[in-house]
Design an enzyme around this catalytic site. Structure first.
Site, PDB file in Angstrom:
ATOM      1  N   ASP A 147       5.965   8.143 -13.349  1.00  0.00           N
ATOM      2  CA  ASP A 147       5.956   7.633 -11.783  1.00  0.00           C
ATOM      3  C   ASP A 147       7.184   6.571 -12.126  1.00  0.00           C
ATOM      4  OD1 ASP A 147       5.562   6.214  -9.487  1.00  0.00           O
ATOM      5  OD2 ASP A 147       3.273   7.042  -9.535  1.00  0.00           O
ATOM      6  N   ASP A 174       2.755  12.417  -4.107  1.00  0.00           N
ATOM      7  CA  ASP A 174       2.751  12.307  -2.417  1.00  0.00           C
ATOM      8  C   ASP A 174       4.139  12.720  -1.883  1.00  0.00           C
ATOM      9  OD1 ASP A 174       4.715  10.330  -3.209  1.00  0.00           O
ATOM     10  OD2 ASP A 174       3.361   8.519  -2.288  1.00  0.00           O
ATOM     11  N   ASN A 175       4.779  13.520  -2.381  1.00  0.00           N
ATOM     12  CA  ASN A 175       5.787  14.101  -1.468  1.00  0.00           C
ATOM     13  C   ASN A 175       6.280  15.389  -1.714  1.00  0.00           C
ATOM     14  OD1 ASN A 175       8.583  14.193  -3.509  1.00  0.00           O
ATOM     15  ND2 ASN A 175       7.227  11.876  -3.858  1.00  0.00           N
ATOM     16  N   LYS A 192       4.201   1.222 -12.368  1.00  0.00           N
ATOM     17  CA  LYS A 192       2.725   1.718 -12.242  1.00  0.00           C
ATOM     18  C   LYS A 192       2.545   2.216 -13.498  1.00  0.00           C
ATOM     19  CE  LYS A 192       2.391   2.365  -7.497  1.00  0.00           C
ATOM     20  NZ  LYS A 192       2.284   3.526  -6.326  1.00  0.00           N
ATOM     21  N   CYS A 239       2.889  11.479   2.813  1.00  0.00           N
ATOM     22  CA  CYS A 239       1.880  11.004   2.563  1.00  0.00           C
ATOM     23  C   CYS A 239       1.809   9.415   2.626  1.00  0.00           C
ATOM     24  CB  CYS A 239       1.128  11.296   1.098  1.00  0.00           C
ATOM     25  SG  CYS A 239      -0.225  10.446   0.595  1.00  0.00           S
ATOM     26  N   CYS A 258      11.474   4.372  13.417  1.00  0.00           N
ATOM     27  CA  CYS A 258      10.260   4.901  12.929  1.00  0.00           C
ATOM     28  C   CYS A 258       9.914   4.175  11.708  1.00  0.00           C
ATOM     29  CB  CYS A 258      10.154   6.230  12.571  1.00  0.00           C
ATOM     30  SG  CYS A 258      11.027   6.675  11.240  1.00  0.00           S
ATOM     31  N   ASN A 302      -0.900  -1.088  -2.620  1.00  0.00           N
ATOM     32  CA  ASN A 302      -1.507   0.005  -3.389  1.00  0.00           C
ATOM     33  C   ASN A 302      -2.838  -0.277  -3.692  1.00  0.00           C
ATOM     34  OD1 ASN A 302       1.655   0.167  -5.023  1.00  0.00           O
ATOM     35  ND2 ASN A 302       0.951   1.258  -3.183  1.00  0.00           N
ATOM     36  N   LEU A 303      -3.175  -1.413  -3.942  1.00  0.00           N
ATOM     37  CA  LEU A 303      -4.765  -1.815  -4.421  1.00  0.00           C
ATOM     38  C   LEU A 303      -5.704  -1.467  -3.686  1.00  0.00           C
ATOM     39  CD1 LEU A 303      -3.807  -5.563  -5.560  1.00  0.00           C
ATOM     40  CD2 LEU A 303      -3.311  -3.592  -6.793  1.00  0.00           C
TER      41      LEU A 303
END
Ligand SMILES: [Zn+2]
Length: 485
Positions: free
Chosen positions: A164, A232-233, A188, A290, A441, A172-173
């Site tokens: 990561d 997540d992508n 992370k 995500c 956006c 994130n928590l």
């Protein structure tokens, strides 16, 4: 001898997966079995007494489906497997060889620690040794990665690599249970290492603080028994799928969208790959990634745990893995759907006429909207500072917010016109072409898509996309004296 029935057939055998049957050949064992379960016989054999096409018979791992092989003598400790063809073409093999499992030993502390598995018939000492011998790579130490890494570490997986590039942020928590308050701003993978150390000191943990790219994907993943895709992508997902295909590593894939999760096993023993299901990612801008989408906080724990469970099954060689299947779990209504994912002959990666020969990069960038198509006229970006200045100076300018209603509810951008992307072409008359128009956006991808959409619809006015979106702008815009809200 033992007869195992695949889960889809089990209902016909009193829900038992292993049956003890007397017999010394496949013929005599199956005769005895079906005499005991006449209902099952109707499923397995046609009226002429021929085994139906969709069932394969294996004896001690060897394909014995052909009738002329049924009379070969079998020893008492033989095992026959009845496998409907829909489950895949071969009996289920562990991703860790018996030789490697035999080469590891469990010490006294481990025997005490792993009692749950050692007393579980399906795993026992043999399975726990496989778990200890296993080498598993986890891509993503975020939400899904948290559940997966914790679970695999607790289970006793001997080698875990976490990959990561991100650092821990307060937001994130809520979903990422590997990390805590003191980990804010730390990588992370460093935080993951501490969590794993706290679970067990004997795990060989490798922390890789980098993003998966076309250049490094194979070297990062090569040599592992299993890869868990917790990314997540789209870019990472396709890179992982392709690299694992070229390295021959099965992938346990997990994904989430709001209150729905998905799990599947790809690239196992010649089975379907992720591209068989989705040959290419959706066009940029159409689907929020995500990281732009919220998820209900227990969802990653649920989906990550199912991924870890699949990993343990593949490592030990038990149960029926999600090979050529995808489990869809809607946790809001507690509905699960099991989709069959057929291997696609036309798959660009694993099909007959492959068009992808190596792990490629540029395609993914295009696909993921991270790079603008060079044949297209470039889109003008406006820096957040520039926009702030123009608003403060009272310059006439139109700001169009293309985010979803739930995103606007979190943070309202000042002085905007709200037009969803789908309505832009139709509602372009609401924009004054004499004024500069800036689209905003969350991250700046969908706004770039909005500019393109409007351009294609023939809009003649000057258009910009806000660089980095509201994420990059909020500190500048909202820290101004007096604010604009
Ligand atoms: Zn494929």
């Amino acid at each position: 001898m033992k007869i195992r029935a695949s889960a889809t057939l089990r209902a016909f055998f009193g829900r038992r997966d292993v049956l003890e049957i007397d017999g010394d050949t496949v013929e005599s064992a199956l005769t005895a079995l079906f005499d005991e379960y006449p209902e099952a016989k109707k499923v397995a054999f046609d009226d002429e007494g021929n085994l139906r096409d969709f069932i394969r018979v294996y004896a001690n791992g060897e394909d014995k489906t052909a009738r002329d092989q049924w009379s070969a003598p079998l020893s008492d400790d033989s095992e026959i497997l009845l496998l409907p063809s829909i489950s895949g073409g071969a009996p289920f093999e562990s991703v860790v060889s018996n030789e490697r499992a035999k080469a590891v030993a469990l010490d006294d502390a481990e025997i005490e620690r792993f009692t749950n598995h050692l007393t579980l018939r399906e795993i026992s000492v043999r399975g726990q040794k496989k778990i200890k011998a296993a080498r598993v790579a986890v891509v993503g130490a975020g939400a899904l990665g948290s559940a997966v890494i914790r679970s695999l570490a607790a289970a006793g997986v001997g080698t875990i690599k976490a990959i990561d590039f991100d650092s821990v942020e307060p937001r994130n928590l809520q979903t990422q249970t590997l990390h805590g308050l003191r980990d804010i701003n730390r990588p992370k993978v460093a935080s993951a290492r501490d969590s794993v150390r706290n679970i067990s000191k004997s795990i060989a943990f490798e922390a890789e603080n980098s993003a998966v790219t076309a250049d490094n994907a194979i070297s990062l993943l090569k040599g592992f028994d299993l890869v868990l895709d917790c990314s997540d992508n789209y870019k990472a997902r396709y890179l992982i799928n392709d690299a694992c295909f070229f390295c021959g590593i099965p992938v346990v894939f997990g994904a989430m969208f709001q209150c729905e999760g998905r799990v599947g096993v790809f690239n196992y023993n010649g089975g379907a790959c992720y591209r068989c299901l989705f040959p290419s990612p959706p066009p940029p801008g159409l689907v929020p990634t995500c990281s732009e989408n919220g998820v209900i906080s227990p969802l990653p724990g649920i989906i990550g745990s199912i991924q870890a469970n699949e990993a343990i099954k593949l490592i030990v060689g038990i149960g029926e893995p999600l090979v050529d299947k995808t489990l869809v779990f809607d946790v809001l209504n507690l509905r699960t759907t099991l989709l069959e994912v057929a291997k696609d002959d036309k798959c660009p990666l694993c099909g007959r006429n492959r068009t992808i020969a190596t792990v490629e990069d540029f395609d993914y960038d295009d696909f993921c909207g991270l790079k603008v198509d060079e044949t297209e006229e470039p889109i003008d970006e406006m820096e957040p500072e520039e926009l702030a200045k123009r608003i403060e100076n009272g310059d006439p300018i139109t700001i169009v917010d293309v985010r979803e209603p739930h995103e606007r509810a979190i943070l309202r951008f000042p002085k905007t016109v709200v037009i969803p992307i789908g309505q832009l072409a139709r509602r372009q008359k609401e924009l004054d072409p004499k004024l500069d128009t800036v689209f905003v956006c969350k991250e700046g991808k969908r706004s770039a898509f909005a500019v393109r959409t409007l351009r294609e619809a023939g809009y003649a006015g000057r258009t910009y996309t806000l660089k980095g979106g509201i994420d990059a702008t909020r500190d500048i815009i909202f820290s101004r004296e007096g604010g604009w809200l």
